[in-house]
Scaffold this motif. Structure first.
Motif, PDB file in Angstrom:
ATOM      1  N   GLN A 382       0.770  -0.963  -0.241  1.00 51.90           N
ATOM      2  CA  GLN A 382       0.036   0.069  -0.526  1.00 51.90           C
ATOM      3  C   GLN A 382       0.597   1.251  -0.114  1.00 51.90           C
ATOM      4  OE1 GLN A 382      -3.604  -0.104  -0.559  1.00 51.90           O
ATOM      5  NE2 GLN A 382      -2.986  -2.417  -0.163  1.00 51.90           N
ATOM      6  N   PRO A 383       0.186   2.700  -0.672  1.00 57.65           N
ATOM      7  CA  PRO A 383       0.726   3.733  -0.494  1.00 57.65           C
ATOM      8  C   PRO A 383       1.284   4.107   1.218  1.00 57.65           C
ATOM      9  CG  PRO A 383      -0.332   3.947  -1.917  1.00 57.65           C
ATOM     10  CD  PRO A 383      -1.302   2.450  -1.578  1.00 57.65           C
ATOM     11  N   PHE A 384       2.863   4.398   1.026  1.00 61.83           N
ATOM     12  CA  PHE A 384       2.890   4.995   2.716  1.00 61.83           C
ATOM     13  C   PHE A 384       3.362   6.075   2.870  1.00 61.83           C
ATOM     14  CE2 PHE A 384       5.851   4.571   6.509  1.00 61.83           C
ATOM     15  CZ  PHE A 384       5.289   4.248   7.390  1.00 61.83           C
ATOM     16  N   LYS A 385       2.725   7.088   3.473  1.00 64.83           N
ATOM     17  CA  LYS A 385       3.116   7.961   4.075  1.00 64.83           C
ATOM     18  C   LYS A 385       4.072   7.825   5.321  1.00 64.83           C
ATOM     19  CE  LYS A 385       0.961  10.951   1.505  1.00 64.83           C
ATOM     20  NZ  LYS A 385       1.069  11.050   0.360  1.00 64.83           N
ATOM     21  N   MET A 386       5.626   7.985   5.122  1.00 61.35           N
ATOM     22  CA  MET A 386       6.376   7.995   6.212  1.00 61.35           C
ATOM     23  C   MET A 386       6.559   9.394   6.374  1.00 61.35           C
ATOM     24  SD  MET A 386      10.679   7.020   6.343  1.00 61.35           S
ATOM     25  CE  MET A 386       9.653   5.203   5.669  1.00 61.35           C
ATOM     26  N   SER A 387       6.558   9.911   8.010  1.00 63.56           N
ATOM     27  CA  SER A 387       7.092  11.207   8.703  1.00 63.56           C
ATOM     28  C   SER A 387       7.514  11.370  10.074  1.00 63.56           C
ATOM     29  CB  SER A 387       5.742  12.095   8.919  1.00 63.56           C
ATOM     30  OG  SER A 387       4.972  11.475   9.651  1.00 63.56           O
TER      31      SER A 387
END
Length: 560
Positions: A382-387
């Motif tokens: 899945q698309p992953f938003k890493m912050s």
């Protein structure tokens, strides 16, 4: 220049075909033809359409021309031993064993230089890439641009160009004003409180701004709290900007990128080069005045609208500085070709930039722009938003804390720059054959292990004769040798098409063919001449893998 047995065979074949045509059809003009490697080499090692394109000139059907050419052809002293007609008149040619033996020996002889060529004839080329805004840390787009630009520069160097890697520091203009105002607000908030000092609406919100303001305060205390705003802001910029640039340099060096030149935009303004280019355009009749501003007639050079060069307040635009920068690249420093690696969001800037080079009397066709599409991080499919620290987009530093540098540099070059890239974070850290960089490195380590195990039994590689290399006759051996022989052409292709992804694809294919060879052909336990020939092929494969990984600046481990 090092050996290129593919090119040698093509030249030989071209000569053979032309000689046969002159013999079979004396006095008849011959049109140029193509010699290529078929996708399916079971039909032949090389193919040509010479008979088909010369049907009109020779006055016969293509198959009849092909038959006449093959009858007139003499393969004596060449790499070729047989040929046949196929389809409507194609000619397929088969290489003799001597070509395969020579190809292995060439890799061994050239070693670390195998794959080099003089294709570029020393043309002076600049590759400008990353050039991240120094007001903050580098993000994912910069990570991809860094890998693409650096590997493209390596390919150009190997292909015989004189290459310069350059980083353009955007240390002038509105973003620096905004940077200074952001720093000023954070500095004053440390002493006066956040409620007492309003943060600029369009300021840089990143945590890095707070860090720089705190460092400045630790150094100077409250000395600048009551200073004039202009003095305070300039002092903050003078401290934070070099620190940020040094941070960019440090992060990029960690990423294995070293630039030949760090070029300051500010230097163009200070030297007068920006206004000089306005004068040059005006002298050439390419400007006009409107509403107190100086405009450039961009529409005369393919742009959709004219552009402001100098605003009514006398301040030149970013575009003007960009023209001056590219003028400096060509006219001042004398680059024959300039390659800029930009994000895809800059696509509208390409035509007007090339047009501006024509407008100032240079050749816009010598400016090439590689447009790079976005990167999507993927995790668990899945698309992953890493912050992380910034609370914003992932930085290069964040990324390299999560995945190995080898994987980052390899993965970012897995697709052509103009393709969107899905970066699989799970795969990048996987130590299995599913991970392409691990798979390639494992092939290299496997070869080192073969050599090490044989050495433990007192068996070492020795120079082999052509007759011994002639023993490499299995389909797996020949497939692998064919692939090794194409490296110089692949590097030229990567350089010519600005596509370093060709190198990752090539080295994956090489690793696949090596594993196939390893599973089908024993090295240890064969008769000594065949064992040594296969050892030579192993070492040639190791050289090729090392050279390609070297171009990509990826390690070639001896054990895994």
């Amino acid at each position: 220049m090092t050996a290129n047995r593919i090119a040698d065979a093509q030249k030989q074949l071209d000569t053979l075909i032309r000689a046969a045509y002159a013999k079979a059809f004396p006095g008849k003009e011959m049109r140029d033809f193509i010699i290529e490697i078929p996708k399916d080499t079971s039909h032949g090692d090389f193919a040509s359409n010479a008979a088909m394109v010369n049907a009109k000139n020779a006055g016969k059907a293509p198959r009849d021309i092909a038959a006449a050419l093959l009858e007139a052809m003499d393969f004596t002293g060449s790499y070729f031993v047989a040929a046949e007609t196929a389809g409507p008149g194609f000619m397929n040619f088969r290489l003799g064993q001597n070509w395969f033996s020579d190809s292995v020996q060439s890799v061994l002889d050239c070693g670390a230089d195998y794959g080099r060529s003089d294709y570029g004839h020393g043309e002076k080329v600049m590759v400008e890439f990353v050039s991240a805004n120094p007001t903050g840390p580098m993000h994912m787009g910069n990570a991809r641009g860094g890998a693409i630009g650096d590997c493209l520069a390596s390919a150009l160097d190997f292909a015989g160009y004189e290459v310069c890697r350059e980083f353009y520091i955007n240390d002038a203009g509105n973003q620096i004003v905004k940077f200074g105002k952001s720093l000023e607000a954070r500095y004053l908030q440390l002493y006066l409180g956040e409620d007492a000092v309003e943060f600029p609406e369009d300021g840089y919100q990143g945590e890095d701004i707070k860090v720089r303001a705190k460092e400045f305060a630790d150094l100077h205390g409250d000395k600048y709290v009551n200073a004039p705003s202009e003095e305070r802001t300039q002092a903050l910029i003078d401290y934070a900007l070099p620190a940020n640039v040094e941070g960019l340099r440090r992060d990029l060096e960690k990423y294995r990128i070293q630039y030949d030149v760090w070029f300051s935009e500010k230097s163009l303004h200070e030297s007068g080069a920006v206004m000089d280019v306005v004068k040059l355009l005006s002298d050439r009749g390419m400007t006009y005045e409107k509403d107190g501003a100086v405009w450039y007639k961009a529409t005369e050079f393919g742009a959709e609208k004219d552009e402001v060069l100098v605003r009514a307040n006398g301040i030149p635009t970013y575009f003007t500085a960009d023209i001056a920068y590219h003028y400096n690249k060509f006219a001042v420093r004398g680059f024959d070709r300039v390659i800029d690696v930009w994000g895809a969001d800059h696509h509208g800037h390409v035509a007007r930039m090339k047009g501006s080079m024509d407008a100032i009397g240079l050749d816009g066709s010598k400016l090439d722009v590689v447009l790079m599409q976005l990167v999507r991080l993927m995790k668990d499919g899945q698309p992953f938003k890493m912050s992380k620290r910034t609370g914003k987009a992932i930085t290069l530093t964040d990324l390299l804390e999560e995945i190995p540098i080898d994987a980052a540099r390899f993965f970012f070059n897995m697709r052509e720059p103009n393709s969107t890239l899905d970066f699989d974070l799970d795969l990048a850290v996987e130590e299995t054959s599913q991970n392409p960089v691990y798979y390639v490195q494992y092939a290299h380590a496997r070869i080192c292990s073969i050599l090490k195990n044989l050495a433990a039994e007192g068996i070492s590689p020795r120079p082999v004769t052509a007759a011994e290399l002639d023993l490499l006759t299995t389909s797996e051996e020949k497939e692998l040798i064919r692939k090794l022989a194409t490296l110089p052409e692949e590097i030229i292709g990567a350089a010519k098409n600005y596509d370093p992804a060709r190198l990752t694809h090539y080295v994956i294919d090489t690793a696949t063919l090596f594993h196939k060879f390893y599973n089908a052909c024993r090295v240890k336990g064969e008769e000594e001449p065949l064992m040594q020939a296969r050892l030579a092929l192993c070492m040639a494969t190791r050289i090729v893998i090392e050279n390609v990984l070297g171009l990509l600046k990826i390690t070639a481990p001896e054990s895994m």
